[in-house]
Design a protein around this motif. Structure first.
Motif, PDB file in Angstrom:
ATOM      1  N   THR A  40     -48.852 -54.469 -21.473  1.00  0.00           N
ATOM      2  CA  THR A  40     -47.742 -55.450 -21.538  1.00  0.00           C
ATOM      3  C   THR A  40     -47.848 -56.425 -20.759  1.00  0.00           C
ATOM      4  OG1 THR A  40     -45.771 -54.567 -20.144  1.00  0.00           O
ATOM      5  CG2 THR A  40     -46.215 -53.836 -22.342  1.00  0.00           C
ATOM      6  N   LYS A 219     -38.084 -57.724 -23.589  1.00  0.00           N
ATOM      7  CA  LYS A 219     -38.396 -56.302 -23.040  1.00  0.00           C
ATOM      8  C   LYS A 219     -38.148 -55.304 -24.330  1.00  0.00           C
ATOM      9  CE  LYS A 219     -36.694 -56.163 -18.276  1.00  0.00           C
ATOM     10  NZ  LYS A 219     -35.833 -55.525 -17.386  1.00  0.00           N
ATOM     11  N   ALA A 220     -37.252 -55.724 -25.258  1.00  0.00           N
ATOM     12  CA  ALA A 220     -36.835 -54.732 -26.219  1.00  0.00           C
ATOM     13  C   ALA A 220     -37.917 -55.075 -27.698  1.00  0.00           C
ATOM     14  CB  ALA A 220     -35.630 -55.106 -26.535  1.00  0.00           C
ATOM     15  N   GLY A 221     -38.879 -55.929 -27.418  1.00  0.00           N
ATOM     16  CA  GLY A 221     -39.818 -56.081 -28.461  1.00  0.00           C
ATOM     17  C   GLY A 221     -40.259 -57.398 -28.762  1.00  0.00           C
ATOM     18  N   GLN A 223     -42.239 -59.789 -28.320  1.00  0.00           N
ATOM     19  CA  GLN A 223     -43.471 -60.113 -27.560  1.00  0.00           C
ATOM     20  C   GLN A 223     -44.537 -61.152 -28.101  1.00  0.00           C
ATOM     21  OE1 GLN A 223     -44.531 -58.136 -24.565  1.00  0.00           O
ATOM     22  NE2 GLN A 223     -42.571 -57.441 -24.805  1.00  0.00           N
ATOM     23  N   GLN A 247     -32.093 -58.635 -14.724  1.00  0.00           N
ATOM     24  CA  GLN A 247     -32.954 -58.634 -15.749  1.00  0.00           C
ATOM     25  C   GLN A 247     -33.817 -59.913 -15.862  1.00  0.00           C
ATOM     26  OE1 GLN A 247     -33.120 -56.218 -18.005  1.00  0.00           O
ATOM     27  NE2 GLN A 247     -31.101 -55.341 -16.945  1.00  0.00           N
ATOM     28  N   LEU A 517     -32.171 -53.926 -31.212  1.00  0.00           N
ATOM     29  CA  LEU A 517     -32.824 -52.734 -31.166  1.00  0.00           C
ATOM     30  C   LEU A 517     -32.781 -51.949 -32.607  1.00  0.00           C
ATOM     31  CD1 LEU A 517     -33.106 -51.358 -27.498  1.00  0.00           C
ATOM     32  CD2 LEU A 517     -34.890 -52.306 -28.558  1.00  0.00           C
ATOM     33  N   LYS A 522     -34.844 -48.839 -33.391  1.00  0.00           N
ATOM     34  CA  LYS A 522     -35.321 -48.189 -32.015  1.00  0.00           C
ATOM     35  C   LYS A 522     -33.917 -48.499 -31.148  1.00  0.00           C
ATOM     36  CE  LYS A 522     -39.889 -50.529 -32.012  1.00  0.00           C
ATOM     37  NZ  LYS A 522     -40.915 -51.338 -31.573  1.00  0.00           N
ATOM     38  N   ASP A 525     -34.199 -46.205 -28.018  1.00  0.00           N
ATOM     39  CA  ASP A 525     -34.989 -46.539 -26.746  1.00  0.00           C
ATOM     40  C   ASP A 525     -34.439 -47.368 -25.782  1.00  0.00           C
ATOM     41  OD1 ASP A 525     -36.945 -45.261 -28.237  1.00  0.00           O
ATOM     42  OD2 ASP A 525     -38.130 -47.069 -29.059  1.00  0.00           O
ATOM     43  N   ASP A 528     -34.931 -46.021 -22.118  1.00  0.00           N
ATOM     44  CA  ASP A 528     -36.248 -46.165 -21.644  1.00  0.00           C
ATOM     45  C   ASP A 528     -36.689 -47.483 -21.338  1.00  0.00           C
ATOM     46  OD1 ASP A 528     -36.473 -43.415 -22.437  1.00  0.00           O
ATOM     47  OD2 ASP A 528     -37.067 -43.583 -24.450  1.00  0.00           O
ATOM     48  N   ILE A 529     -36.040 -48.443 -22.093  1.00  0.00           N
ATOM     49  CA  ILE A 529     -36.545 -49.990 -21.668  1.00  0.00           C
ATOM     50  C   ILE A 529     -35.591 -50.515 -20.552  1.00  0.00           C
ATOM     51  CG2 ILE A 529     -36.364 -52.345 -22.710  1.00  0.00           C
ATOM     52  CD1 ILE A 529     -36.576 -50.885 -25.563  1.00  0.00           C
ATOM     53  N   PHE A 530     -34.166 -50.219 -20.381  1.00  0.00           N
ATOM     54  CA  PHE A 530     -33.317 -50.722 -19.663  1.00  0.00           C
ATOM     55  C   PHE A 530     -33.096 -49.841 -18.327  1.00  0.00           C
ATOM     56  CE2 PHE A 530     -32.756 -53.482 -23.406  1.00  0.00           C
ATOM     57  CZ  PHE A 530     -33.315 -54.741 -23.160  1.00  0.00           C
TER      58      PHE A 530
END
Length: 549
Positions: A40, A219-221, A223, A247, A517, A522, A525, A528-530
């Motif tokens: 990433t 962070k959550a997708g 991109q 953040q 999410l 998701k 997740d 896992d992300i935060f």
């Protein structure tokens, strides 16, 4: 010749061959042979693979690491890109009204349903709705876009002005210019629109409100292929309001994009912006372009080159630099400055018609997956003391911004999430003093005059568009129906502060991200992300979105 001198000669040869910065000429690149492949942009930045510019990314260079005895040819391709749900923040500075006179809000402590309107005519006066316009009366509620608006909402009027045809019919999900043969010709665009309202107190007229969510969405997708974050303002969020301090990653500080030329500038490294000629050193000015290119994307120090040369790593360094150059050519051929300019995009022209270059620039970059997430900044949201017609006009402008972003998503056959927020809120006259406002399609409607700031009457909205959807609710349901509200207001007052998000902006962004999410399937997740332990208590009750992608 001594071993040390031979190594120095190799370094000098390498510097000359690849136009690497020499001592005193600035920063040179750093490659680490003990780092795993980043996947990433955050990892690229953390490992120092991306250069000083916050507006330029070469993922192909970033994915190259120095490994002994490895064939490099297979790694010269630009990595496969998996786009998340495009994400746009609309930041209205000043503390506009969202809940009540625009998006309707329920006042029951129980089910958190928009439809809990009650019966008393005065319940909504402080939220800008006159007793004669109480939502419990017939014909006062509009559910065209799933999320329920008051019929006289300026945001609703703005959205409809963009998403309907001249004859008042809804635009379809088919592309502009469709002759009726497209599979979505008979599918109205409203079929794909829905949303949530979040009842949360925020501070009035404060740029320090931590309510911008672009970093978390990234962070959550959300991109981007070329850059991660863009925005209209030269701030850490690209907008007026702040993001939660924990953040913010300043390595991802948004690139300012306010017009077409700013979008073109994302590729600007010299007089020739892109194409086959960019890295052709033999062309006029080519040596200087190549040097600037390497200066910008690299952080390999002279000392590090010497260290690597002592480890007999010269061959690997050359392979990495060769691969970087070839992949850069591919990237510059995929993204041309002209193609990044919204003025040259027929889909943008269809959606925006040459209007709102600041919004169009952000929306295009996000919906083309060039950027991951972006912030549009709209001023004029400090309502108190203003004439009702003027504040209604600002609401209309906000609705038009939302509508045009959705329309562009439709043209590009993309899904989209929009987070609308403002810093604080506003209160209507306690006695219900109203002024006539002309509302398109309705006529004159009495609107309560806004008299003062009121953060306890703030709120935020998440609007989603699912392209090609059949019109069924995009939110989860219980026995009372679709659940589009999180938290609630109290009668003739403001936000119920005792809910999970009522008086907690930290839980607000978490609630928004849980639903973002969930729209991607998701929600599990999140930690896992935060990070572990970041979920608020009873977090499951905050999730309302269905999966839309």
């Amino acid at each position: 010749m001594s071993k040390k001198k031979a190594e120095q000669e190799k370094i000098k040869e390498l510097q000359e061959r690849y136009n690497l910065p020499k001592e005193g000429e600035g920063v040179a690149p750093t490659l680490h042979d003990d780092h795993k492949l980043p996947s990433t942009r955050r990892q690229f930045l953390a490992q120092g693979f991306i250069g000083a510019s916050s507006t330029f990314v070469l993922p192909s260079f970033a994915t190259m690491v120095l490994k002994q005895n490895k064939a490099y040819a297979a790694e010269c391709a630009i990595p496969e890109f998996n786009a998340g749900l495009p994400y746009i923040c609309i930041d209205v500075g000043g503390g506009m009204n969202i809940a009540g006179a625009n998006v309707l809000v329920g006042m029951s402590n129980g089910g958190e349903h928009q439809e809990d309107y009650g019966a008393s005519g005065g319940d909504y006066v402080r939220l800008g709705i006159a007793s004669s316009e109480h939502p419990n009366l017939a014909g006062k509620v509009d559910d065209t876009y799933g999320l329920k608006f008051h019929r006289a909402s300026g945001i609703l009027q703005g959205m409809k002005s963009v998403l309907t045809n001249a004859d008042g019919s809804e635009k379809s999900m088919a592309p502009e210019g469709d002759d009726g043969s497209h599979p979505l010709s008979s599918s109205p665009i409203s079929n794909g629109i829905d949303g949530l309202i979040f009842c949360t107190r925020t501070s009035d007229d404060s740029a320090s409100n931590p309510i911008n969510t672009v970093y978390m969405a990234n962070k959550a997708g959300a991109q981007g292929k070329l850059v991660q974050l863009v925005g209209n303002s030269a701030t850490d969020t690209g907008g007026r309001s702040a993001a939660p301090g924990g953040q913010v990653n300043l390595n991802l500080r948004p690139s300012r994009v306010n017009r077409g030329s700013d979008a073109e500038g994302l590729l600007s490294l010299g007089s020739k912006l892109s194409g086959d000629e960019y890295l052709r050193a033999g062309d006029s000015g080519g040596q200087e372009r190549v040097k600037k290119f390497l200066d910008r994307i690299s952080k390999m120090s002279k000392n590090k080159i010497e260290d690597l040369s002592k480890k007999n790593s010269m061959t690997q360094i050359k392979d990495v630099l060769n691969c970087s150059s070839e992949s850069a050519k591919k990237l510059f051929n995929e993204y041309t400055a002209s193609a990044l300019n919204p003025a040259n995009d027929p889909s943008v022209t269809a959606a925006f018609g040459g209007n709102s270059a600041n919004i169009a620039s952000v929306a295009k970059l996000v919906l083309d997956n060039v950027a991951g997430a972006g912030t549009v900044t709209l001023g004029g949201g400090d309502y108190h003391g203003g004439a009702a017609m003027n504040t209604h006009a600002t609401d209309v402008r906000v609705g038009q911004a939302i509508g045009r972003c959705i329309l562009l998503a439709k043209e590009k056959e993309q899904n989209l999430a929009i987070h609308l927020f403002t810093d604080g809120g506003v209160a209507g006259d306690a006695g219900g003093l109203s002024e006539p406002v002309t509302v398109a399609g309705i006529g004159d409607v009495g609107k309560v005059k806004w008299t003062g700031d009121s953060g306890t009457r703030s709120s935020a909205v998440l609007i989603v568009y699912k392209h090609g959807h059949d019109g069924t609710p995009l939110v989860r349901e219980n026995a009372q129906g679709p659940r589009r509200q999180i938290g609630n207001f109290v009668k003739n007052g403001g936000v119920q502060l005792s809910t999970i998000i009522g008086n907690n902006t930290d839980n607000l962004w978490k609630a928004i991200m849980l639903n973002y999410l969930a729209a991607q399937g998701k929600e599990g997740d999140f930690e896992d992300i935060f990070g572990r332990g970041t979920l608020p208590a009873d977090s499951d009750t905050l999730i309302r979105m269905k999966k839309i992608v």
